[in-house]
Design a protein around this motif. Structure first.
Motif, PDB file in Angstrom:
ATOM      1  N   GLU A  58       2.397  -5.406  -0.931  1.00 21.93           N
ATOM      2  CA  GLU A  58       2.976  -5.157  -0.011  1.00 21.93           C
ATOM      3  C   GLU A  58       3.172  -3.241  -0.282  1.00 21.93           C
ATOM      4  OE1 GLU A  58       7.125  -6.510   0.730  1.00 21.93           O
ATOM      5  OE2 GLU A  58       6.680  -8.207   1.180  1.00 21.93           O
ATOM      6  N   LYS A  62       1.380  -1.649   2.732  1.00 21.17           N
ATOM      7  CA  LYS A  62       1.525  -0.065   3.048  1.00 21.17           C
ATOM      8  C   LYS A  62       0.625   1.293   3.018  1.00 21.17           C
ATOM      9  CE  LYS A  62       6.312  -1.667   3.470  1.00 21.17           C
ATOM     10  NZ  LYS A  62       7.934  -1.387   3.308  1.00 21.17           N
ATOM     11  N   GLN A  66      -1.440   3.899   5.696  1.00 20.94           N
ATOM     12  CA  GLN A  66      -0.758   5.573   5.740  1.00 20.94           C
ATOM     13  C   GLN A  66      -1.653   5.879   5.421  1.00 20.94           C
ATOM     14  OE1 GLN A  66       2.662   6.283   2.737  1.00 20.94           O
ATOM     15  NE2 GLN A  66       2.793   8.286   3.305  1.00 20.94           N
TER      16      GLN A  66
END
Length: 624
Positions: A58, A62, A66
């Motif tokens: 995870e 992420k 980003q």
């Protein structure tokens, strides 16, 4: 090459090493700079690295998302900066002149301009102020000029459209005025016709009492005539009885006559006793002893040129043809179309075959008839004289004359020896549908839409009989060969047999549910075939006055029916463009297909081996 901080220690140009590599210039860079400045080592960016404790799926996803968002943001900022930096450079003077000359197509002037321009540039005689940018006012004027040209073109197109619209408006106004005047004229004619109709109604209403009185007088006159004829017969009986009484008194045989007489006279004569009976017996004997010539003299016509009807005891000499049988091709419907003749531009309405020769007559909606040689198709003669379409034609039994009927309410007699029309019979009130010659050749019958049949005398050139009894249009008429019997079919769904000598209806056949279009005898005269407007074929026994056979060949109308000489076949011209063949022994129905429109008429040739048909497509087709 090397930067200012890089010092080459060894340079070799165009040197080939042992391993075969080729260098343009080889440079070696030392690690320590010569200026003695201590450069710091910058560690790698830790923002992009992932710590060992956060290494799960995870966090990795992420982090990647980003990074992608930061990349998109930086790209958008770069694009905005680049868009803001793009600016429009004004056009310089020489480019402006070149574009102008190219636009005007002045290529020679352009060459001269470029030559002289570059010479001045080389000499340096051009100043910066002179070779600068074109002022904005020139560019603006050029744009305005282009826009003005476009507006002028639009204005010209609008003028053309306005002129066209004005012409169309003038034309529509003229048409409106014309139609308005026409409407006014039609309205005036309508009002005038309405007034005329009202006036005629009033005029005819004035005659209704007079017609009623005349009808009453006519009925009264008929009654008086009947009473007078009865009185006359009574007086003749009394005179005859007195004469018989005188003769019996002279002979002295009153008693014997009274005893031997078995005659029963009228009620008025019974009071005279034996004398009256003797008179009746004497009259009967005298009537039986009179010859046929004397009886015909008693019934002499008023006109001196009137012809006499022949006796009905003659035998048809063509009865021997009934012993033959039709060919198998005809019975099985296997006939093929062997000849097509384009005889008329409009519909062929009737056909007639010469009694002995291979000559065919065709009548048409073109108001004329034509004579053809078959099967060659050579035209022999053309007859013109009718003022409307032809409906029927029939050869005289000698073959020297032709009778034709038409929608102009007339029947014409044509003499081939004189090549002209010799007689025109007028008397029918509506269109005449057909005609038929008597075997003796002195009489010809015609049927009409006025519900009557007329028998015309060729010698006295007048109508001898008017047969009344049908309540609708009489569509066909035919003389039984070598007889005084007439067969008619009518739109009142009935067939009738008539005695041409007396004009009386001998028998009426009921059974059709639709208008009867045609009917004909077989050679023997004991069978009738008929067709109606729904294509129903019916065979009738003349002796029993009963239907022998009924065949549904519809739903298209049957226009004409013809018996084969053997009496075993019947052909029907149908409105569906076919010729129907009915084999009577097997009751099988066959079709001959070939016409492009309705078949109006059909007949057999002299040998009864070929079928000839005429249709609304203007052609005559031969089937063998």
């Amino acid at each position: 090459m090397a930067t200012a901080r890089e010092q080459p220690t060894q340079t070799t140009m165009a040197m080939e090493l042992e391993d075969g590599a080729y260098y343009l210039q080889q440079v070696t860079i030392t690690e320590e700079p010569e200026d003695g400045y201590q450069y710091e080592e910058i560690p790698p960016d830790d923002d992009m690295s992932i710590s060992e404790g956060d290494e799960n799926l995870e966090n990795i996803v992420k982090t990647i998302e980003q990074q992608n968002e930061d990349l998109k943001t930086s790209t958008q900022e770069c694009s905005l900066i680049s868009e803001q930096q793009v600016s429009q450079r004004p056009e310089v003077v020489d480019d402006f002149v070149r574009n102008f000359l190219i636009k005007m197509g002045m290529m020679k002037t352009l060459d001269c301009f470029q030559t002289e321009w570059y010479e001045m540039l080389q000499r340096g005689s051009l100043k910066w102020q002179d070779v600068g940018f074109v002022p904005d006012v020139y560019t603006h004027n050029q744009l305005l000029e282009n826009e003005l040209k476009n507006l002028k073109k639009d204005l010209e197109n609008c003028r053309k459209a306005a002129n066209t619209a004005s012409e169309t408006l003038v034309k529509l106004r003229k048409e409106r005025d014309f139609h308005r005047l026409h409407h006014k004229r039609v309205a005036q004619e309508k009002n005038r016709l309405i007034n005329d109709i009202k006036r005629l109604k009033k005029h005819y209403a004035m005659f209704e009492p007079t017609l009623r009185k005349i009808t009453e007088k006519y009925n009264t006159a008929l009654k008086h005539k009947m009473l007078t004829s009865l009185e006359k017969d009574r007086a003749l009986m009394q005179v005859s009885s007195l004469q018989a009484t005188l003769r019996s008194m002279e002979n002295g045989c009153d008693a014997s006559v009274a005893a031997n007489s078995g005659y029963k006279g009228h009620r008025e004569c019974k009071k005279d006793g034996p004398s009256q009976r003797a008179l009746a017996e004497a009259r009967q004997q005298s009537y039986l002893s009179d010859s046929p010539t004397d009886s015909r003299k008693h019934l002499l016509s008023k006109h001196p040129k009137d012809s006499d009807f022949p006796i009905d005891t003659r035998v048809n000499p063509y009865l021997a043809q009934m012993k033959g049988t039709p060919s198998n091709l005809l019975r099985s419907g296997g006939c093929k179309m062997t000849k097509t003749l384009k005889v008329h531009e409009l519909a062929v309405s009737c056909l007639a075959l010469h009694p002995r020769k291979q000559i065919l007559i065709t009548g048409s909606d073109e108001r004329l008839w034509k004579m053809w040689s078959i099967p060659n198709g050579d035209i022999i003669m053309t007859g013109e004289g009718h003022s409307d379409w032809l409906s029927g034609c029939c050869f005289h039994h000698s073959g020297n004359m032709l009778a034709t009927t038409s929608g102009d309410k007339t029947m014409k007699i044509w003499d081939f020896a004189k090549a002209e029309c010799v007689l025109t019979f007028t008397g029918h009130l509506h269109a005449v549908w057909g005609c038929s010659w008597h075997t003796c050749g002195d009489f010809v019958a015609s049927c009409s839409m006025d519900n009557t049949i007329r028998i015309w005398d060729i010698n006295s050139e007048r109508c001898r009989q008017i047969l009344r009894g049908h309540v609708d249009s009489v569509n066909s008429v035919e003389f039984l060969p070598f007889s005084n019997t007439l067969l008619t079919s009518a739109a009142d769904k009935t067939l009738s047999l008539w005695d041409a000598r007396t004009g009386l209806c001998a028998q009426t056949f009921f059974g059709h549910q639709n208008s009867c279009n045609d009917a004909t005898f077989n050679l023997k005269g004991d069978t009738i075939v008929s067709c109606d407007s729904y294509g129903i074929l019916k065979l009738w026994d003349v002796r029993k006055v009963a239907i022998m056979l009924s065949i549904d060949a519809g739903p298209h109308p049957g226009n004409q029916v013809v018996f084969h000489p053997s009496g075993q076949l019947v052909i029907m011209a149908s409105n569906d463009g076919t010729v129907k063949i009915l084999d009577l022994p097997t009751a099988q129905l066959h079709r001959l297909v070939g016409h492009e429109d309705a078949v109006q008429c059909a007949l057999f040739d002299h040998k009864a081996e070929c079928v000839v048909s005429g249709g609304s497509d203007g052609t005559v087709r031969l089937w063998t």
